[in-house]
Design a protein around this motif. Structure first.
Motif, PDB file in Angstrom:
ATOM      1  N   VAL A  63       0.826  -1.207   0.000  1.00 47.89           N
ATOM      2  CA  VAL A  63       0.000   0.000   0.000  1.00 47.89           C
ATOM      3  C   VAL A  63       0.859   1.255   0.000  1.00 47.89           C
ATOM      4  CG1 VAL A  63      -1.705   1.321   1.320  1.00 47.89           C
ATOM      5  CG2 VAL A  63      -1.965  -1.148   1.078  1.00 47.89           C
ATOM      6  N   LEU A  64       1.828   1.328   0.922  1.00 47.92           N
ATOM      7  CA  LEU A  64       2.657   2.532   0.994  1.00 47.92           C
ATOM      8  C   LEU A  64       3.567   2.680  -0.222  1.00 47.92           C
ATOM      9  CD1 LEU A  64       3.618   2.918   4.754  1.00 47.92           C
ATOM     10  CD2 LEU A  64       1.969   4.221   3.411  1.00 47.92           C
ATOM     11  N   THR A  65       4.076   1.579  -0.741  1.00 47.64           N
ATOM     12  CA  THR A  65       4.922   1.649  -1.930  1.00 47.64           C
ATOM     13  C   THR A  65       4.135   2.221  -3.100  1.00 47.64           C
ATOM     14  OG1 THR A  65       6.287  -0.194  -1.170  1.00 47.64           O
ATOM     15  CG2 THR A  65       6.367   0.306  -3.522  1.00 47.64           C
ATOM     16  N   ASN A  66       2.888   1.791  -3.269  1.00 45.90           N
ATOM     17  CA  ASN A  66       2.041   2.325  -4.346  1.00 45.90           C
ATOM     18  C   ASN A  66       1.729   3.804  -4.112  1.00 45.90           C
ATOM     19  OD1 ASN A  66       1.995  -0.086  -5.766  1.00 45.90           O
ATOM     20  ND2 ASN A  66       0.124  -0.792  -4.768  1.00 45.90           N
ATOM     21  N   ALA A  67       1.500   4.191  -2.864  1.00 46.54           N
ATOM     22  CA  ALA A  67       1.233   5.593  -2.547  1.00 46.54           C
ATOM     23  C   ALA A  67       2.438   6.465  -2.849  1.00 46.54           C
ATOM     24  CB  ALA A  67       0.824   5.730  -1.081  1.00 46.54           C
ATOM     25  N   VAL A  68       3.625   5.960  -2.535  1.00 53.31           N
ATOM     26  CA  VAL A  68       4.857   6.701  -2.801  1.00 53.31           C
ATOM     27  C   VAL A  68       5.041   6.879  -4.309  1.00 53.31           C
ATOM     28  CG1 VAL A  68       7.374   6.524  -2.707  1.00 53.31           C
ATOM     29  CG2 VAL A  68       6.008   6.145  -0.646  1.00 53.31           C
ATOM     30  N   ARG A  69       4.774   5.825  -5.070  1.00 52.26           N
ATOM     31  CA  ARG A  69       4.870   5.923  -6.533  1.00 52.26           C
ATOM     32  C   ARG A  69       3.928   6.988  -7.073  1.00 52.26           C
ATOM     33  NH1 ARG A  69       4.462  -0.023  -7.174  1.00 52.26           N
ATOM     34  NH2 ARG A  69       6.548  -0.740  -6.745  1.00 52.26           N
ATOM     35  N   ALA A  70       2.771   7.123  -6.419  1.00 52.68           N
ATOM     36  CA  ALA A  70       1.785   8.122  -6.839  1.00 52.68           C
ATOM     37  C   ALA A  70       2.117   9.512  -6.300  1.00 52.68           C
ATOM     38  CB  ALA A  70       0.395   7.694  -6.379  1.00 52.68           C
ATOM     39  N   THR A  96       0.492  12.806  13.589  1.00 54.72           N
ATOM     40  CA  THR A  96       1.034  12.269  12.343  1.00 54.72           C
ATOM     41  C   THR A  96       1.423  10.821  12.565  1.00 54.72           C
ATOM     42  OG1 THR A  96       1.860  14.434  11.661  1.00 54.72           O
ATOM     43  CG2 THR A  96       2.836  12.516  10.581  1.00 54.72           C
ATOM     44  N   LYS A  97       0.927   9.968  11.692  1.00 51.82           N
ATOM     45  CA  LYS A  97       1.230   8.533  11.767  1.00 51.82           C
ATOM     46  C   LYS A  97       2.054   8.142  10.555  1.00 51.82           C
ATOM     47  CE  LYS A  97      -3.116   7.320   9.503  1.00 51.82           C
ATOM     48  NZ  LYS A  97      -2.866   6.368   8.451  1.00 51.82           N
ATOM     49  N   ARG A  98       2.632   6.956  10.620  1.00 50.29           N
ATOM     50  CA  ARG A  98       3.496   6.490   9.526  1.00 50.29           C
ATOM     51  C   ARG A  98       2.958   5.249   8.806  1.00 50.29           C
ATOM     52  NH1 ARG A  98       6.430  11.099   9.319  1.00 50.29           N
ATOM     53  NH2 ARG A  98       7.281  11.563  11.352  1.00 50.29           N
ATOM     54  N   ARG A  99       1.863   4.721   9.294  1.00 50.17           N
ATOM     55  CA  ARG A  99       1.266   3.509   8.725  1.00 50.17           C
ATOM     56  C   ARG A  99      -0.248   3.662   8.698  1.00 50.17           C
ATOM     57  NH1 ARG A  99       5.704   2.516   7.295  1.00 50.17           N
ATOM     58  NH2 ARG A  99       6.847   0.584   7.449  1.00 50.17           N
ATOM     59  N   ALA A 100      -0.960   2.570   8.416  1.00 50.37           N
ATOM     60  CA  ALA A 100      -2.415   2.616   8.292  1.00 50.37           C
ATOM     61  C   ALA A 100      -3.094   2.973   9.603  1.00 50.37           C
ATOM     62  CB  ALA A 100      -2.944   1.295   7.756  1.00 50.37           C
ATOM     63  N   SER A 101      -2.739   2.313  10.693  1.00 48.23           N
ATOM     64  CA  SER A 101      -3.389   2.566  11.976  1.00 48.23           C
ATOM     65  C   SER A 101      -2.979   3.923  12.529  1.00 48.23           C
ATOM     66  CB  SER A 101      -3.011   1.485  12.990  1.00 48.23           C
ATOM     67  OG  SER A 101      -3.445   1.848  14.289  1.00 48.23           O
ATOM     68  N   ALA A 102      -3.926   4.599  13.152  1.00 49.87           N
ATOM     69  CA  ALA A 102      -3.633   5.888  13.784  1.00 49.87           C
ATOM     70  C   ALA A 102      -2.609   5.744  14.902  1.00 49.87           C
ATOM     71  CB  ALA A 102      -4.921   6.502  14.326  1.00 49.87           C
ATOM     72  N   PHE A 103      -2.429   4.546  15.423  1.00 52.18           N
ATOM     73  CA  PHE A 103      -1.482   4.294  16.503  1.00 52.18           C
ATOM     74  C   PHE A 103      -0.069   3.993  16.003  1.00 52.18           C
ATOM     75  CE2 PHE A 103      -5.613   3.300  18.363  1.00 52.18           C
ATOM     76  CZ  PHE A 103      -5.533   3.945  19.588  1.00 52.18           C
ATOM     77  N   SER A 104       0.062   3.558  14.753  1.00 49.51           N
ATOM     78  CA  SER A 104       1.351   3.087  14.234  1.00 49.51           C
ATOM     79  C   SER A 104       2.293   4.242  13.905  1.00 49.51           C
ATOM     80  CB  SER A 104       1.152   2.230  12.985  1.00 49.51           C
ATOM     81  OG  SER A 104       0.479   1.041  13.318  1.00 49.51           O
ATOM     82  N   GLY A 105       3.403   4.270  14.601  1.00 48.63           N
ATOM     83  CA  GLY A 105       4.400   5.296  14.358  1.00 48.63           C
ATOM     84  C   GLY A 105       3.963   6.672  14.809  1.00 48.63           C
TER      85      GLY A 105
END
Length: 187
Positions: A63-70, A96-105
């Protein structure tokens, strides 16, 4: 409902541009935000933001790799900002989060625990992304949970409906914005 907070998650300019918000989504979400403020409930915004160069993105994260490409989610870029129609007021917390969950990162758990918040009301884009991931993690952390069904949105309406109807009720109270407002509005 305990000490509650309304989480407004990933309603960022680029995400709103991708999602189909033509069904009155932003005004409905704005109504929930205004209602929470009027009831004295904290409104906490959550955004996904990746550092320039994206050191936190593994090529194994599809998911994040595709978002970065976009070209999505780079901190400081205009598209990563919270959509103007639902912008935070001065003094409201933005996580500010770094992953899908609001708790992640992020420091969301610290902010919630420091404020004595033990129940969350979840809204955001996408139902199958940030809402699902946050709901799972918040459930494991023993938060009381409510999902505002019509203040969540997904690019796939069938997936949204399946989650709202079948999965989310196992962990949370699932209600509409209007029903939730009726519950929190003083009589």
């Amino acid at each position: 409902m305990g000490n509650s907070a309304l989480l407004v998650m990933d309603v960022q300019r680029d995400i709103v541009d991708i999602a189909d918000v033509g069904s009155g989504y932003l005004p409905r979400l704005r109504r929930a935000i205004d209602g929470a403020r009027a009831a004295g409930l904290p409104v906490i915004y959550v955004v996904i933001g990746l550092r320039p160069g994206r050191p936190e993105v593994s090529p194994r994260n599809k998911v994040l790799t595709n978002a970065v490409r976009a070209g999505l989610f780079t901190e400081g870029e205009p598209g990563t900002g919270i959509h103007d129609d639902i912008a935070p007021q001065q003094g409201e917390t933005v996580i500010t989060k770094r992953r899908a969950s609001a708790f992640s990162g992020s420091d969301l758990d610290l902010v919630l625990r420091t404020r004595g918040i033990d129940s969350l009301v979840l809204t955001g884009i996408a139902t199958s992304g940030v809402v699902l991931s946050t709901l799972c993690q918040a459930n494991d952390l023993d938060f009381g949970l409510t999902v505002l069904a019509d203040a969540c949105l997904d690019t796939d309406p069938e997936v949204h409906q399946m989650l709202i109807d079948r999965l989310f009720p196992r962990w949370a109270e699932v209600v509409t914005v209007e029903d939730w407002l009726a519950d929190i509005t003083p009589r």
